[in-house]
Design a protein around this motif. Structure first.
Motif, short mmCIF file in Angstrom:
data_model
loop_
_atom_site.label_atom_id
_atom_site.label_comp_id
_atom_site.label_asym_id
_atom_site.label_seq_id
_atom_site.Cartn_x
_atom_site.Cartn_y
_atom_site.Cartn_z
N ALA A 124 1.60 -15.97 -1.44
CA ALA A 124 0.32 -15.99 -0.73
C ALA A 124 0.51 -16.49 0.70
CB ALA A 124 -0.69 -16.87 -1.47
N ASP A 125 1.38 -17.49 0.87
CA ASP A 125 1.62 -18.07 2.19
C ASP A 125 2.24 -17.07 3.16
OD1 ASP A 125 1.56 -20.20 4.04
OD2 ASP A 125 3.66 -20.65 3.64
N THR A 126 3.04 -16.16 2.65
CA THR A 126 3.71 -15.18 3.52
C THR A 126 2.94 -13.87 3.61
OG1 THR A 126 5.05 -14.32 1.70
CG2 THR A 126 5.99 -16.12 3.00
N GLY A 127 1.79 -13.77 2.92
CA GLY A 127 1.03 -12.53 2.94
C GLY A 127 1.68 -11.44 2.10
N ASN A 128 2.52 -11.84 1.16
CA ASN A 128 3.27 -10.89 0.34
C ASN A 128 2.80 -10.90 -1.11
OD1 ASN A 128 5.26 -8.99 -0.20
ND2 ASN A 128 6.78 -10.54 -0.69
N ILE A 129 1.60 -11.37 -1.36
CA ILE A 129 1.08 -11.47 -2.72
C ILE A 129 0.52 -10.12 -3.17
CG2 ILE A 129 -1.30 -12.15 -2.19
CD1 ILE A 129 -0.73 -14.47 -4.29
N ALA A 130 0.53 -9.89 -4.47
CA ALA A 130 -0.09 -8.69 -5.02
C ALA A 130 -1.57 -8.98 -5.32
CB ALA A 130 0.62 -8.26 -6.30
N ILE A 131 -2.42 -8.03 -5.00
CA ILE A 131 -3.86 -8.19 -5.24
C ILE A 131 -4.34 -7.00 -6.05
CG2 ILE A 131 -6.14 -8.40 -4.20
CD1 ILE A 131 -4.74 -9.49 -1.66
N PHE A 132 -5.03 -7.30 -7.15
CA PHE A 132 -5.64 -6.27 -7.97
C PHE A 132 -7.12 -6.21 -7.59
CE2 PHE A 132 -2.59 -8.43 -11.04
CZ PHE A 132 -1.54 -7.60 -10.71
N ALA A 133 -7.68 -5.03 -7.45
CA ALA A 133 -9.09 -4.90 -7.04
C ALA A 133 -9.86 -4.04 -8.04
CB ALA A 133 -9.18 -4.30 -5.65
N GLY A 134 -10.78 -4.68 -8.73
CA GLY A 134 -11.66 -3.96 -9.65
C GLY A 134 -13.04 -3.84 -9.04
N CYS A 135 -13.43 -2.62 -8.69
CA CYS A 135 -14.73 -2.37 -8.07
C CYS A 135 -14.89 -0.86 -7.91
CB CYS A 135 -14.85 -3.07 -6.72
SG CYS A 135 -13.53 -2.68 -5.56
N ASP A 136 -16.08 -0.44 -7.50
CA ASP A 136 -16.25 0.99 -7.24
C ASP A 136 -15.46 1.38 -5.99
OD1 ASP A 136 -17.92 0.56 -4.88
OD2 ASP A 136 -19.58 0.17 -6.26
N ARG A 137 -15.20 2.66 -5.84
CA ARG A 137 -14.34 3.11 -4.74
C ARG A 137 -14.93 2.81 -3.35
NH1 ARG A 137 -8.89 4.07 -4.71
NH2 ARG A 137 -8.49 4.76 -2.61
N PRO A 138 -16.25 3.00 -3.12
CA PRO A 138 -16.77 2.65 -1.79
C PRO A 138 -16.58 1.17 -1.43
CG PRO A 138 -18.32 4.08 -2.94
CD PRO A 138 -17.26 3.69 -3.94
N THR A 139 -16.76 0.29 -2.41
CA THR A 139 -16.53 -1.14 -2.16
C THR A 139 -15.06 -1.39 -1.86
OG1 THR A 139 -18.41 -1.78 -3.54
CG2 THR A 139 -16.74 -3.47 -3.13
N PHE A 140 -14.19 -0.74 -2.62
CA PHE A 140 -12.75 -0.89 -2.39
C PHE A 140 -12.39 -0.49 -0.96
CE2 PHE A 140 -8.38 0.84 -2.46
CZ PHE A 140 -7.71 -0.34 -2.75
N GLU A 141 -12.93 0.61 -0.48
CA GLU A 141 -12.63 1.06 0.89
C GLU A 141 -13.12 0.03 1.91
OE1 GLU A 141 -10.72 3.56 1.57
OE2 GLU A 141 -10.63 4.36 -0.45
N ARG A 142 -14.25 -0.62 1.65
CA ARG A 142 -14.78 -1.63 2.57
C ARG A 142 -13.91 -2.88 2.60
NH1 ARG A 142 -20.67 -3.18 1.32
NH2 ARG A 142 -20.36 -4.48 3.14
N ILE A 143 -13.40 -3.30 1.42
CA ILE A 143 -12.66 -4.57 1.37
C ILE A 143 -11.16 -4.40 1.59
CG2 ILE A 143 -14.40 -5.66 -0.09
CD1 ILE A 143 -12.52 -5.30 -2.49
N GLY A 151 -2.54 -9.69 1.42
CA GLY A 151 -1.45 -9.33 0.53
C GLY A 151 -0.83 -8.00 0.91
N ARG A 152 0.42 -7.83 0.50
CA ARG A 152 1.14 -6.61 0.83
C ARG A 152 0.88 -5.50 -0.18
NH1 ARG A 152 6.83 -7.75 2.50
NH2 ARG A 152 5.67 -8.41 4.32
N ARG A 153 0.78 -5.87 -1.44
CA ARG A 153 0.57 -4.87 -2.50
C ARG A 153 -0.86 -4.98 -3.01
NH1 ARG A 153 5.66 -7.14 -3.35
NH2 ARG A 153 7.33 -5.64 -3.02
N VAL A 154 -1.64 -3.94 -2.80
CA VAL A 154 -3.03 -3.91 -3.24
C VAL A 154 -3.19 -2.73 -4.18
CG1 VAL A 154 -5.44 -3.72 -2.52
CG2 VAL A 154 -3.80 -4.96 -1.07
N LEU A 155 -3.72 -3.00 -5.37
CA LEU A 155 -3.90 -1.96 -6.37
C LEU A 155 -5.36 -1.88 -6.78
CD1 LEU A 155 -2.74 0.10 -8.45
CD2 LEU A 155 -2.44 -1.86 -10.00
N HIS A 156 -5.98 -0.71 -6.57
CA HIS A 156 -7.33 -0.49 -7.08
C HIS A 156 -7.21 -0.18 -8.56
CE1 HIS A 156 -11.21 2.01 -7.38
NE2 HIS A 156 -11.54 0.73 -7.34
N THR A 157 -7.69 -1.08 -9.41
CA THR A 157 -7.48 -0.97 -10.86
C THR A 157 -8.57 -0.20 -11.58
OG1 THR A 157 -8.56 -3.11 -11.21
CG2 THR A 157 -6.15 -3.11 -10.95
N GLY A 158 -9.67 0.10 -10.90
CA GLY A 158 -10.78 0.79 -11.54
C GLY A 158 -12.06 -0.02 -11.41
#
Length: 193
Positions: A124-143, A151-158
């Motif tokens: 997290a300190d280096t900005g290299n954390i993985a982030i999972f994102a559960g939300c609708d697609r329009p919200t995902f695009e906004r965030i 984080g470096r790795r961002v996964l939209h999980t559904g």
């Protein structure tokens, strides 16, 4: 966009630091005044309360130690959710609880996402954390721009809740692996290796 951050601890403090280092306007709130003072010294503003953050920020991130803590904070913020405001739950939490709170945020015209992280405070300190994102697609695009700052790795999980489920699964796998390694080392030591 002004971002409110509630719950600074090890991971939360590092995530909010990534936002600050990348030029975002950040307001912070935590029960630990030392965490808040550290972030204010780094350029954040003190958020005063969860309600104040929801009133003054475009997006509010919660990163708290339990579903009960998140629910208590959200009780303070919910009356102040307005159209277009975003709530991101970055705690490791319960799928049903994040869905329950998110439904209330959405009913008031806001957007919600469950966005737990994996990788620990060092990543997290280096900005290299993985982030999972559960939300609708329009919200995902906004965030997504905020998530890629933290984080470096961002996964939209559904859908909402799916990221919280995936986070618990990754914790389970990490724990099972740790137990396996400990058992292997114990057997090796017993064999004189």
């Amino acid at each position: 966009m002004k971002i409110g951050f509630i719950g600074l601890g090890n991971v939360g403090g590092k995530l909010s630091g990534s936002l600050l280092r990348n030029g975002h306007s950040v307001a912070v709130h935590d029960l630990n005044a030392a965490f808040v003072a550290e972030k204010v010294a780094a350029g954040a503003t003190a958020g005063q309360s969860p309600a104040n953050l929801m009133l003054t920020c475009d997006a509010v991130i919660t990163c708290l130690p339990s579903p009960a803590a998140s629910a208590a904070v959200m009780e303070d913020m919910l009356p102040h959710v307005g159209p277009g405001e975003i709530w991101k739950e970055m705690s490791t939490t319960d799928e049903a609880e994040v869905k329950r709170i998110a439904a209330q945020v959405i009913a008031k015209g806001g957007a919600a996402g469950d966005c737990p992280v994996s990788g620990g405070w060092l990543r997290a300190d280096t900005g290299n954390i993985a982030i999972f994102a559960g939300c609708d697609r329009p919200t995902f695009e906004r965030i997504l721009p905020l998530l890629t700052t933290m984080g470096r790795r961002v996964l939209h999980t559904g859908d909402l809740g799916s990221a919280s489920v995936l986070k618990v699964l990754t914790n389970f796998l990490a724990t099972a692996n740790l137990v396996s390694v400990a058992e292997a080392l114990t057997v090796a030591k017993g064999a004189g290796m």
